[in-house]
Motif scaffolding. Sequence first.
Motif, PDB file in Angstrom:
ATOM      1  N   ALA A  52       0.873  -1.180   0.000  1.00  0.00           N
ATOM      2  CA  ALA A  52       0.000   0.000   0.000  1.00  0.00           C
ATOM      3  C   ALA A  52       0.908   1.227   0.000  1.00  0.00           C
ATOM      4  O   ALA A  52       1.938   1.241   0.673  1.00  0.00           O
ATOM      5  CB  ALA A  52      -0.899   0.002   1.231  1.00  0.00           C
ATOM      6  N   ARG A  53       0.511   2.239  -0.762  1.00  0.00           N
ATOM      7  CA  ARG A  53       1.270   3.489  -0.793  1.00  0.00           C
ATOM      8  C   ARG A  53       0.291   4.650  -0.721  1.00  0.00           C
ATOM      9  O   ARG A  53      -0.551   4.840  -1.606  1.00  0.00           O
ATOM     10  CB  ARG A  53       2.114   3.596  -2.059  1.00  0.00           C
ATOM     11  CG  ARG A  53       3.031   4.834  -2.019  1.00  0.00           C
ATOM     12  CD  ARG A  53       3.891   4.961  -3.256  1.00  0.00           C
ATOM     13  NE  ARG A  53       3.056   5.388  -4.371  1.00  0.00           N
ATOM     14  CZ  ARG A  53       3.021   4.811  -5.568  1.00  0.00           C
ATOM     15  NH1 ARG A  53       3.765   3.775  -5.826  1.00  0.00           N
ATOM     16  NH2 ARG A  53       2.238   5.280  -6.510  1.00  0.00           N
ATOM     17  N   GLY A  71       1.457  -3.455  -7.129  1.00  0.00           N
ATOM     18  CA  GLY A  71       1.798  -4.854  -7.330  1.00  0.00           C
ATOM     19  C   GLY A  71       3.284  -5.076  -7.548  1.00  0.00           C
ATOM     20  O   GLY A  71       4.055  -4.119  -7.726  1.00  0.00           O
ATOM     21  N   PRO A  72       3.695  -6.325  -7.563  1.00  0.00           N
ATOM     22  CA  PRO A  72       5.111  -6.659  -7.703  1.00  0.00           C
ATOM     23  C   PRO A  72       5.710  -6.227  -9.045  1.00  0.00           C
ATOM     24  O   PRO A  72       6.916  -6.039  -9.154  1.00  0.00           O
ATOM     25  CB  PRO A  72       5.152  -8.177  -7.532  1.00  0.00           C
ATOM     26  CG  PRO A  72       3.754  -8.648  -7.724  1.00  0.00           C
ATOM     27  CD  PRO A  72       2.850  -7.506  -7.393  1.00  0.00           C
ATOM     28  N   GLU A  73       4.873  -6.031 -10.052  1.00  0.00           N
ATOM     29  CA  GLU A  73       5.349  -5.567 -11.359  1.00  0.00           C
ATOM     30  C   GLU A  73       5.198  -4.055 -11.495  1.00  0.00           C
ATOM     31  O   GLU A  73       5.364  -3.509 -12.585  1.00  0.00           O
ATOM     32  CB  GLU A  73       4.565  -6.269 -12.485  1.00  0.00           C
ATOM     33  CG  GLU A  73       4.585  -7.785 -12.415  1.00  0.00           C
ATOM     34  CD  GLU A  73       5.989  -8.362 -12.567  1.00  0.00           C
ATOM     35  OE1 GLU A  73       6.752  -7.854 -13.400  1.00  0.00           O
ATOM     36  OE2 GLU A  73       6.317  -9.306 -11.813  1.00  0.00           O
ATOM     37  N   GLY A  74       4.841  -3.385 -10.405  1.00  0.00           N
ATOM     38  CA  GLY A  74       4.686  -1.934 -10.418  1.00  0.00           C
ATOM     39  C   GLY A  74       3.295  -1.452 -10.790  1.00  0.00           C
ATOM     40  O   GLY A  74       3.043  -0.248 -10.825  1.00  0.00           O
ATOM     41  N   GLU A  75       2.379  -2.374 -11.060  1.00  0.00           N
ATOM     42  CA  GLU A  75       1.010  -1.974 -11.386  1.00  0.00           C
ATOM     43  C   GLU A  75       0.372  -1.295 -10.187  1.00  0.00           C
ATOM     44  O   GLU A  75       0.709  -1.596  -9.046  1.00  0.00           O
ATOM     45  CB  GLU A  75       0.177  -3.165 -11.872  1.00  0.00           C
ATOM     46  CG  GLU A  75      -0.020  -4.287 -10.877  1.00  0.00           C
ATOM     47  CD  GLU A  75       1.053  -5.377 -10.878  1.00  0.00           C
ATOM     48  OE1 GLU A  75       0.674  -6.540 -10.710  1.00  0.00           O
ATOM     49  OE2 GLU A  75       2.245  -5.085 -11.027  1.00  0.00           O
ATOM     50  N   GLN A  76      -0.526  -0.346 -10.450  1.00  0.00           N
ATOM     51  CA  GLN A  76      -1.151   0.430  -9.382  1.00  0.00           C
ATOM     52  C   GLN A  76      -2.670   0.408  -9.522  1.00  0.00           C
ATOM     53  O   GLN A  76      -3.194   0.625 -10.606  1.00  0.00           O
ATOM     54  CB  GLN A  76      -0.687   1.889  -9.441  1.00  0.00           C
ATOM     55  CG  GLN A  76       0.785   2.062  -9.248  1.00  0.00           C
ATOM     56  CD  GLN A  76       1.215   3.514  -9.355  1.00  0.00           C
ATOM     57  OE1 GLN A  76       0.424   4.423  -9.111  1.00  0.00           O
ATOM     58  NE2 GLN A  76       2.461   3.731  -9.719  1.00  0.00           N
TER      59      GLN A  76
END
Length: 166
Positions: A52-53, A71-76
């Motif tokens: 969470a950011r 997510g781990p692939e940078g998806e938001q």
Amino acid sequence: MSKHLAFDFSVNKENKTITVKREFAASLPLVWDAYTKSEILDQWWAPKPWKARTKTMDFREGGRWHYAMVGPEGEQHWAAADYSGIQDQKKFIALDTFTDEAGTLKTGPESKWEVTFTSEGAVTLVEVHITFPDLSDLESHIKMGFKEGFTMALGNLDELLPTLKK
């Protein structure tokens, strides 16, 4: 999670609700902070390997928590909790919605969260009562893996609480 701490997850399709009851081996002020301070929420709110950011946090009636699940692939995936009621260390009510990065509401399932906190000595009970406007919204949450994801996030909080000072 200790086998002695309560955990209950129930779905009531007739009333369009999900109720989660979860005990934590920590004081009420510490658990309250974990749910209401972004610097702590960011450490546990997302199920691993997600994070969470927080973009903004204004924990007051009429305020908003705007955050991304990363997510781990940078998806938001962006969301917001708009606070409509707060009773310090007792309860808060928020409307949970999906947003874009700018905070603009997107179509999708929304839900009203009523989160109550009860001190039981060294244990704090958190009850999350989630109400959906439509059965389809509730079913969408379940299909997205809400039960599994929220259960994992609560486990993250279990691990985090002993490391926090209060």
